[in-house]
Design an enzyme around this catalytic site. Structure first.
Site, PDB file in Angstrom:
ATOM      1  N   HIS A   1     -88.569 -38.461  99.691  1.00 10.27           N
ATOM      2  CA  HIS A   1     -88.736 -38.214  98.261  1.00 10.27           C
ATOM      3  C   HIS A   1     -87.668 -38.930  97.434  1.00 10.27           C
ATOM      4  O   HIS A   1     -87.589 -38.750  96.225  1.00 10.27           O
ATOM      5  CB  HIS A   1     -88.687 -36.696  98.015  1.00 10.27           C
ATOM      6  CG  HIS A   1     -89.199 -36.264  96.692  1.00 10.27           C
ATOM      7  ND1 HIS A   1     -88.423 -35.583  95.774  1.00 10.27           N
ATOM      8  CD2 HIS A   1     -90.417 -36.412  96.107  1.00 10.27           C
ATOM      9  CE1 HIS A   1     -89.131 -35.318  94.703  1.00 10.27           C
ATOM     10  NE2 HIS A   1     -90.350 -35.799  94.874  1.00 10.27           N
TER      11      HIS A   1
ATOM     12  N   LYS B   1     -85.457 -41.722  95.361  1.00  9.16           N
ATOM     13  CA  LYS B   1     -85.690 -42.851  94.460  1.00  9.16           C
ATOM     14  C   LYS B   1     -84.354 -43.578  94.337  1.00  9.16           C
ATOM     15  O   LYS B   1     -83.469 -43.149  93.588  1.00  9.16           O
ATOM     16  CB  LYS B   1     -86.172 -42.407  93.080  1.00  9.16           C
ATOM     17  CG  LYS B   1     -87.563 -41.780  93.083  1.00  9.16           C
ATOM     18  CD  LYS B   1     -87.513 -40.306  93.322  1.00  9.16           C
ATOM     19  CE  LYS B   1     -88.916 -39.709  93.305  1.00  9.16           C
ATOM     20  NZ  LYS B   1     -88.907 -38.272  93.620  1.00  9.16           N
TER      21      LYS B   1
ATOM     22  N   ASP C   1     -77.608 -56.213  96.115  1.00  9.45           N
ATOM     23  CA  ASP C   1     -76.334 -56.776  96.576  1.00  9.45           C
ATOM     24  C   ASP C   1     -75.269 -55.686  96.563  1.00  9.45           C
ATOM     25  O   ASP C   1     -75.558 -54.521  96.818  1.00  9.45           O
ATOM     26  CB  ASP C   1     -75.923 -57.971  95.714  1.00  9.45           C
ATOM     27  CG  ASP C   1     -76.864 -59.162  95.884  1.00  9.45           C
ATOM     28  OD1 ASP C   1     -77.603 -59.186  96.878  1.00  9.45           O
ATOM     29  OD2 ASP C   1     -76.860 -60.055  95.014  1.00  9.45           O
TER      30      ASP C   1
ATOM     31  N   HIS D   1     -90.285 -34.264  84.582  1.00 11.64           N
ATOM     32  CA  HIS D   1     -90.078 -34.645  85.981  1.00 11.64           C
ATOM     33  C   HIS D   1     -88.590 -34.680  86.333  1.00 11.64           C
ATOM     34  O   HIS D   1     -88.214 -35.065  87.444  1.00 11.64           O
ATOM     35  CB  HIS D   1     -90.715 -36.019  86.235  1.00 11.64           C
ATOM     36  CG  HIS D   1     -90.897 -36.347  87.676  1.00 11.64           C
ATOM     37  ND1 HIS D   1     -90.135 -37.299  88.328  1.00 11.64           N
ATOM     38  CD2 HIS D   1     -91.760 -35.858  88.604  1.00 11.64           C
ATOM     39  CE1 HIS D   1     -90.515 -37.375  89.597  1.00 11.64           C
ATOM     40  NE2 HIS D   1     -91.497 -36.512  89.797  1.00 11.64           N
TER      41      HIS D   1
ATOM     42  N   LYS E   1     -84.622 -33.815  87.298  1.00 14.57           N
ATOM     43  CA  LYS E   1     -83.886 -32.979  88.251  1.00 14.57           C
ATOM     44  C   LYS E   1     -82.406 -33.236  88.003  1.00 14.57           C
ATOM     45  O   LYS E   1     -81.756 -34.034  88.697  1.00 14.57           O
ATOM     46  CB  LYS E   1     -84.231 -33.346  89.704  1.00 14.57           C
ATOM     47  CG  LYS E   1     -85.732 -33.411  90.015  1.00 14.57           C
ATOM     48  CD  LYS E   1     -86.202 -34.833  90.044  1.00 14.57           C
ATOM     49  CE  LYS E   1     -87.585 -35.028  90.627  1.00 14.57           C
ATOM     50  NZ  LYS E   1     -88.639 -34.196  90.143  1.00 14.57           N
TER      51      LYS E   1
ATOM     52  N   ASP F   1     -69.990 -26.891  82.983  1.00 15.56           N
ATOM     53  CA  ASP F   1     -68.681 -26.853  82.310  1.00 15.56           C
ATOM     54  C   ASP F   1     -68.265 -28.182  81.704  1.00 15.56           C
ATOM     55  O   ASP F   1     -67.068 -28.459  81.541  1.00 15.56           O
ATOM     56  CB  ASP F   1     -67.598 -26.375  83.279  1.00 15.56           C
ATOM     57  CG  ASP F   1     -67.625 -24.862  83.473  1.00 15.56           C
ATOM     58  OD1 ASP F   1     -68.405 -24.180  82.774  1.00 15.56           O
ATOM     59  OD2 ASP F   1     -66.874 -24.364  84.329  1.00 15.56           O
TER      60      ASP F   1
END
Length: 386
Positions: A113, A115, A120, A293, A295, A300
């Site tokens: 899952h 991404k 380089d 979508h 996450k 703080d």
């Protein structure tokens, strides 16, 4: 396993594909030696065609281009794009190909899952954005609401090592021994800025709970404020207790959650948890402006995370995930400002008083969803944590 924070990085927060894909395309265009790109979904829309073109051009000028896609998330990747990559010399591997689509297997949800991209030793990207057009949100209002981060500096080498490690494992599993990548000498860890960050991954070997533990440590140390934005939210007992405990310490705990129905079961199962959280003093907002979508989280004003991991059983216990964790007030402040603005202008508060006054017919779907979700989790042998 504790995350290894490296100083000297320059981090650029990228909001949605509008900012992410031009930066990704530019990095691919500037690559001279190698590219690793990992994505759960590789779509055949305008964005997929665009990134495919950039990868093919890189391969034609002699760059070693490696693309790793998930067998379930990218099961509909067009054959024309696959052929285009192959003809240009881009090496494409599939993590756990979907061979028997209708057959139930306990390991079927052990997906890739992540991404993640490395170009380089110059730049890397970590976040939640797939190779898919932000406007391609069937039955949902676009654009898709998500984040990624461009990393420049010493952490790029760490991200490259992680990408290489997974690539080599999959190459071996797919009987592509000749495609395995030899360990290149570590590049000079040139400083590009002053920001501290770490890559935290989740797998089913040495890093089974690393992302969850990073969240729990930040929540446990919080003294003022926790803001979590999660598209899919169905945390286990430890996570729920941590949030309730933080609220009991008078920490302001704010959840920005999906307000639109995508996966019916998870949507209602998540809402079954609202009562306990609201009773504890947790603030809940549902994002309605577009399809969510993201996450991400900020704690703080100095700790932040952006990545691919949701707060649900799929991400925390089954899938391979990758999150960037940042210890930097400037970065955290930027992310916090965006989240606060989106809460104010794109979300609706879930008021405690009205939530508990809901008629029975509105509560029943939540508990049915919760029961079915628990049953499904139990089938995968994961019920001990939920």
């Amino acid at each position: 396993m504790a995350a290894e924070f490296l100083p000297g990085n320059r981090l650029t927060l990228l909001r949605s594909g509008v900012e992410y894909f031009p930066a990704l395309e530019a990095a691919i265009g500037e690559a001279r030696r190698e590219i690793f790109l990992e994505t759960y979904i590789y779509a055949g829309d305008a964005t997929g065609v665009r990134i495919t073109g950039a990868l093919c051009e890189a391969a034609r000028r002699g760059v070693a281009a490696h693309v790793l896609v998930d067998g379930f998330g990218s099961k509909d990747m067009p054959a024309a794009l696959v052929q285009q990559l192959h003809d240009a010399g881009v090496r494409l591997l599939v993590f756990r190909p979907e061979i028997w689509r209708l057959r139930f297997r306990r390991d079927r949800l052990r997906r890739m899952h992540r991404k993640l991209t490395v170009a380089d030793d110059r730049a890397a990207f970590v976040g939640g954005i797939n190779i898919i057009d932000d406007m391609d949100t069937p039955r949902q209002k676009p654009p898709r609401y998500d984040f990624a981060v461009k990393i420049e500096g010493p952490l790029v080498a760490t991200i490259r090592q992680e990408a290489e490690r997974l690539w080599n494992r999959v190459a071996l599993a797919r009987l592509k021994q000749s495609w395995r990548v030899g360990r290149s000498p570590a590049p000079e860890a040139a400083r590009r800025g002053s920001q501290r960050a770490a890559l935290v991954v989740r797998d089913n070997l040495r890093h089974r709970r690393d992302i969850e533990n990073a969240y729990l440590a930040a929540i446990a140390s919080a003294k003022q404020e926790i803001i979590i934005a999660a598209a899919y939210f169905f945390p286990g007992r430890r996570f729920r207790r941590a949030l309730v405990g933080a609220a009991a310490r008078r920490v302001q705990v704010v959840l920005l959650l999906q307000g639109r129905v995508e996966y019916v079961l998870l949507y209602y199962a998540s809402r079954a948890l609202y009562g306990t959280l609201l009773e504890a003093g947790v603030e809940i907002y549902e994002y309605h402006k577009s399809f969510m979508h993201a996450k991400v989280a900020v704690v703080d004003g100095h700790w932040a995370t952006v990545g691919s991991s949701n707060i649900d059983p799929f991400s925390l216990m089954l899938a391979r995930e990758a999150n960037l964790v940042v210890e930097d007030r400037r970065f955290a402040a930027g992310l916090r400002a965006l989240l606060r603005a989106d809460i104010e202008h794109g979300a609706r508060v879930v008021a405690k008083t009205s939530w508990f006054k809901q008629p029975l017919w509105r509560r029943v779907p939540n508990w049915i969803g919760y029961g079915l979700a628990r049953f499904t989790i139990g089938m995968f042998g994961l019920s001990g944590r939920f």
